[in-house]
Scaffold this motif. Structure first.
Motif, PDB file in Angstrom:
ATOM      1  N   VAL A 154      14.063  -5.848  26.411  1.00 21.40           N
ATOM      2  CA  VAL A 154      15.287  -5.433  26.228  1.00 21.40           C
ATOM      3  C   VAL A 154      15.760  -4.215  27.188  1.00 21.40           C
ATOM      4  CG1 VAL A 154      16.325  -3.851  24.474  1.00 21.40           C
ATOM      5  CG2 VAL A 154      14.978  -5.994  23.480  1.00 21.40           C
ATOM      6  N   LEU A 155      14.727  -3.316  27.535  1.00 23.51           N
ATOM      7  CA  LEU A 155      15.154  -2.283  28.275  1.00 23.51           C
ATOM      8  C   LEU A 155      15.202  -2.495  29.855  1.00 23.51           C
ATOM      9  CD1 LEU A 155      12.429   0.503  27.354  1.00 23.51           C
ATOM     10  CD2 LEU A 155      14.876   0.417  26.807  1.00 23.51           C
ATOM     11  N   ASN A 156      14.464  -3.543  30.268  1.00 23.56           N
ATOM     12  CA  ASN A 156      14.635  -3.870  31.706  1.00 23.56           C
ATOM     13  C   ASN A 156      15.738  -4.985  32.022  1.00 23.56           C
ATOM     14  OD1 ASN A 156      12.880  -1.703  32.570  1.00 23.56           O
ATOM     15  ND2 ASN A 156      11.394  -3.191  32.008  1.00 23.56           N
ATOM     16  N   HIS A 157      15.970  -6.058  31.096  1.00 25.70           N
ATOM     17  CA  HIS A 157      16.795  -7.106  31.119  1.00 25.70           C
ATOM     18  C   HIS A 157      17.626  -7.247  30.421  1.00 25.70           C
ATOM     19  CE1 HIS A 157      13.484  -8.198  34.302  1.00 25.70           C
ATOM     20  NE2 HIS A 157      12.637  -8.054  33.116  1.00 25.70           N
ATOM     21  N   ARG A 158      17.918  -6.309  29.468  1.00 25.50           N
ATOM     22  CA  ARG A 158      18.996  -6.181  28.424  1.00 25.50           C
ATOM     23  C   ARG A 158      18.908  -7.586  27.502  1.00 25.50           C
ATOM     24  NH1 ARG A 158      20.815  -1.758  29.417  1.00 25.50           N
ATOM     25  NH2 ARG A 158      21.963  -0.940  31.291  1.00 25.50           N
ATOM     26  N   ALA A 159      17.673  -8.167  27.419  1.00 27.54           N
ATOM     27  CA  ALA A 159      17.474  -9.354  26.637  1.00 27.54           C
ATOM     28  C   ALA A 159      17.815  -9.005  25.380  1.00 27.54           C
ATOM     29  CB  ALA A 159      16.081  -9.935  26.786  1.00 27.54           C
ATOM     30  N   GLU A 160      18.056 -10.388  24.635  1.00 28.15           N
ATOM     31  CA  GLU A 160      18.046 -10.398  22.899  1.00 28.15           C
ATOM     32  C   GLU A 160      17.043 -10.612  22.434  1.00 28.15           C
ATOM     33  OE1 GLU A 160      21.518 -10.972  21.080  1.00 28.15           O
ATOM     34  OE2 GLU A 160      22.699 -10.388  22.537  1.00 28.15           O
ATOM     35  N   ILE A 161      16.583 -10.022  21.274  1.00 30.82           N
ATOM     36  CA  ILE A 161      15.259 -10.260  20.705  1.00 30.82           C
ATOM     37  C   ILE A 161      15.508 -11.681  19.846  1.00 30.82           C
ATOM     38  CG2 ILE A 161      13.654  -9.384  18.971  1.00 30.82           C
ATOM     39  CD1 ILE A 161      14.145  -6.578  19.785  1.00 30.82           C
ATOM     40  N   ASN A 162      14.319 -12.372  19.893  1.00 31.00           N
ATOM     41  CA  ASN A 162      14.470 -13.730  19.085  1.00 31.00           C
ATOM     42  C   ASN A 162      13.023 -13.753  18.373  1.00 31.00           C
ATOM     43  OD1 ASN A 162      14.120 -16.373  18.161  1.00 31.00           O
ATOM     44  ND2 ASN A 162      15.042 -17.112  19.703  1.00 31.00           N
ATOM     45  N   ILE A 163      13.010 -13.213  17.205  1.00 26.03           N
ATOM     46  CA  ILE A 163      11.828 -13.035  16.370  1.00 26.03           C
ATOM     47  C   ILE A 163      11.108 -14.426  16.527  1.00 26.03           C
ATOM     48  CG2 ILE A 163      11.093 -12.589  14.220  1.00 26.03           C
ATOM     49  CD1 ILE A 163      12.003 -10.096  15.634  1.00 26.03           C
ATOM     50  N   GLU A 164      11.718 -15.498  16.240  1.00 25.99           N
ATOM     51  CA  GLU A 164      11.071 -16.847  15.900  1.00 25.99           C
ATOM     52  C   GLU A 164      10.228 -17.006  17.342  1.00 25.99           C
ATOM     53  OE1 GLU A 164      13.795 -19.598  14.478  1.00 25.99           O
ATOM     54  OE2 GLU A 164      14.354 -18.637  13.008  1.00 25.99           O
ATOM     55  N   GLU A 165      10.869 -16.764  18.403  1.00 27.92           N
ATOM     56  CA  GLU A 165      10.390 -17.045  19.641  1.00 27.92           C
ATOM     57  C   GLU A 165       9.058 -16.307  19.858  1.00 27.92           C
ATOM     58  OE1 GLU A 165      10.626 -19.555  21.971  1.00 27.92           O
ATOM     59  OE2 GLU A 165      12.000 -20.503  20.429  1.00 27.92           O
ATOM     60  N   SER A 166       9.200 -14.942  19.399  1.00 23.29           N
ATOM     61  CA  SER A 166       8.090 -13.721  19.540  1.00 23.29           C
ATOM     62  C   SER A 166       6.985 -14.266  18.573  1.00 23.29           C
ATOM     63  CB  SER A 166       8.888 -12.428  19.091  1.00 23.29           C
ATOM     64  OG  SER A 166       8.173 -11.453  19.657  1.00 23.29           O
ATOM     65  N   PHE A 167       7.238 -14.667  17.424  1.00 24.69           N
ATOM     66  CA  PHE A 167       6.276 -15.111  16.450  1.00 24.69           C
ATOM     67  C   PHE A 167       5.495 -16.338  17.117  1.00 24.69           C
ATOM     68  CE2 PHE A 167       5.014 -17.915  12.889  1.00 24.69           C
ATOM     69  CZ  PHE A 167       4.218 -17.011  12.240  1.00 24.69           C
ATOM     70  N   LYS A 168       6.222 -17.343  17.735  1.00 27.64           N
ATOM     71  CA  LYS A 168       5.623 -18.575  18.226  1.00 27.64           C
ATOM     72  C   LYS A 168       4.781 -17.997  19.511  1.00 27.64           C
ATOM     73  CE  LYS A 168       9.291 -21.808  17.376  1.00 27.64           C
ATOM     74  NZ  LYS A 168      10.476 -22.602  17.884  1.00 27.64           N
ATOM     75  N   ARG A 169       5.250 -17.079  20.411  1.00 30.21           N
ATOM     76  CA  ARG A 169       4.170 -16.737  21.492  1.00 30.21           C
ATOM     77  C   ARG A 169       3.043 -16.069  20.895  1.00 30.21           C
ATOM     78  NH1 ARG A 169       9.220 -15.168  23.964  1.00 30.21           N
ATOM     79  NH2 ARG A 169       9.154 -13.240  23.036  1.00 30.21           N
ATOM     80  N   VAL A 170       3.061 -15.094  19.812  1.00 26.95           N
ATOM     81  CA  VAL A 170       1.914 -14.607  19.172  1.00 26.95           C
ATOM     82  C   VAL A 170       0.986 -15.719  18.863  1.00 26.95           C
ATOM     83  CG1 VAL A 170       1.134 -13.312  17.325  1.00 26.95           C
ATOM     84  CG2 VAL A 170       3.005 -12.327  18.857  1.00 26.95           C
ATOM     85  N   ARG A 171       1.506 -16.746  18.152  1.00 30.18           N
ATOM     86  CA  ARG A 171       0.740 -17.741  17.579  1.00 30.18           C
ATOM     87  C   ARG A 171       0.000 -18.457  18.561  1.00 30.18           C
ATOM     88  NH1 ARG A 171       4.338 -20.945  13.440  1.00 30.18           N
ATOM     89  NH2 ARG A 171       3.336 -22.505  14.504  1.00 30.18           N
ATOM     90  N   LEU A 172       0.803 -18.931  19.677  1.00 29.19           N
ATOM     91  CA  LEU A 172       0.158 -19.710  20.684  1.00 29.19           C
ATOM     92  C   LEU A 172      -0.932 -18.967  21.522  1.00 29.19           C
ATOM     93  CD1 LEU A 172       0.186 -21.975  22.487  1.00 29.19           C
ATOM     94  CD2 LEU A 172       2.087 -20.891  23.956  1.00 29.19           C
ATOM     95  N   LYS A 173      -0.560 -17.583  21.516  1.00 26.83           N
ATOM     96  CA  LYS A 173      -1.850 -16.679  22.391  1.00 26.83           C
ATOM     97  C   LYS A 173      -3.059 -16.646  21.197  1.00 26.83           C
ATOM     98  CE  LYS A 173       0.861 -13.749  24.724  1.00 26.83           C
ATOM     99  NZ  LYS A 173       1.320 -11.925  24.762  1.00 26.83           N
ATOM    100  N   LEU A 174      -3.072 -16.537  20.096  1.00 30.37           N
ATOM    101  CA  LEU A 174      -4.069 -16.332  19.094  1.00 30.37           C
ATOM    102  C   LEU A 174      -4.498 -17.915  18.913  1.00 30.37           C
ATOM    103  CD1 LEU A 174      -5.692 -14.846  16.975  1.00 30.37           C
ATOM    104  CD2 LEU A 174      -4.126 -15.780  15.436  1.00 30.37           C
TER     105      LEU A 174
END
Length: 98
Positions: A44-64
């Motif tokens: 968000v700070l460096n690339h002005r990206a929009e937050i996508n909670i579902e994608e975020s959740f998927k990344r955490v689940r994949l790492k785990l």
């Protein structure tokens, strides 16, 4: 909460209802969530990206999933170091990695 409180919660998570052999996954998952929050902050700070909670959740689940697959239930407790008795802050201007 400050940084020290966050570290304490990850190292000694609250008791939850799950099998004893899966307890080691709780601090691991917490660490991935903190990492994801930091990643999103930077996006968000460096690339002005929009937050996508579902994608975020998927990344955490994949790492785990990837990390927990490295351990079998029989040897998970053998490969992880026990939590330290006490956390000590590093000296001023030092970074401590455990």
């Amino acid at each position: 909460m400050d940084c020290e409180d966050i570290i304490k919660i990850i190292l000694t998570p609250p008791k939850v209802y799950c099998p004893a052999e899966d307890q080691w996954l709780i601090p691991l998952n917490m660490a991935f969530v903190i990492d994801e929050i930091w990643y999103l902050r930077n996006q968000v700070l460096n690339h002005r990206a929009e937050i996508n909670i579902e994608e975020s959740f998927k990344r955490v689940r994949l790492k785990l999933s990837e990390h927990s697959a490295l351990f079998t239930k029989e040897d998970a407790s053998l490969n992880l170091a026990p939590p330290p008795d006490k956390w000590e802050a590093p000296p001023h201007l030092w970074i401590k990695l455990n």
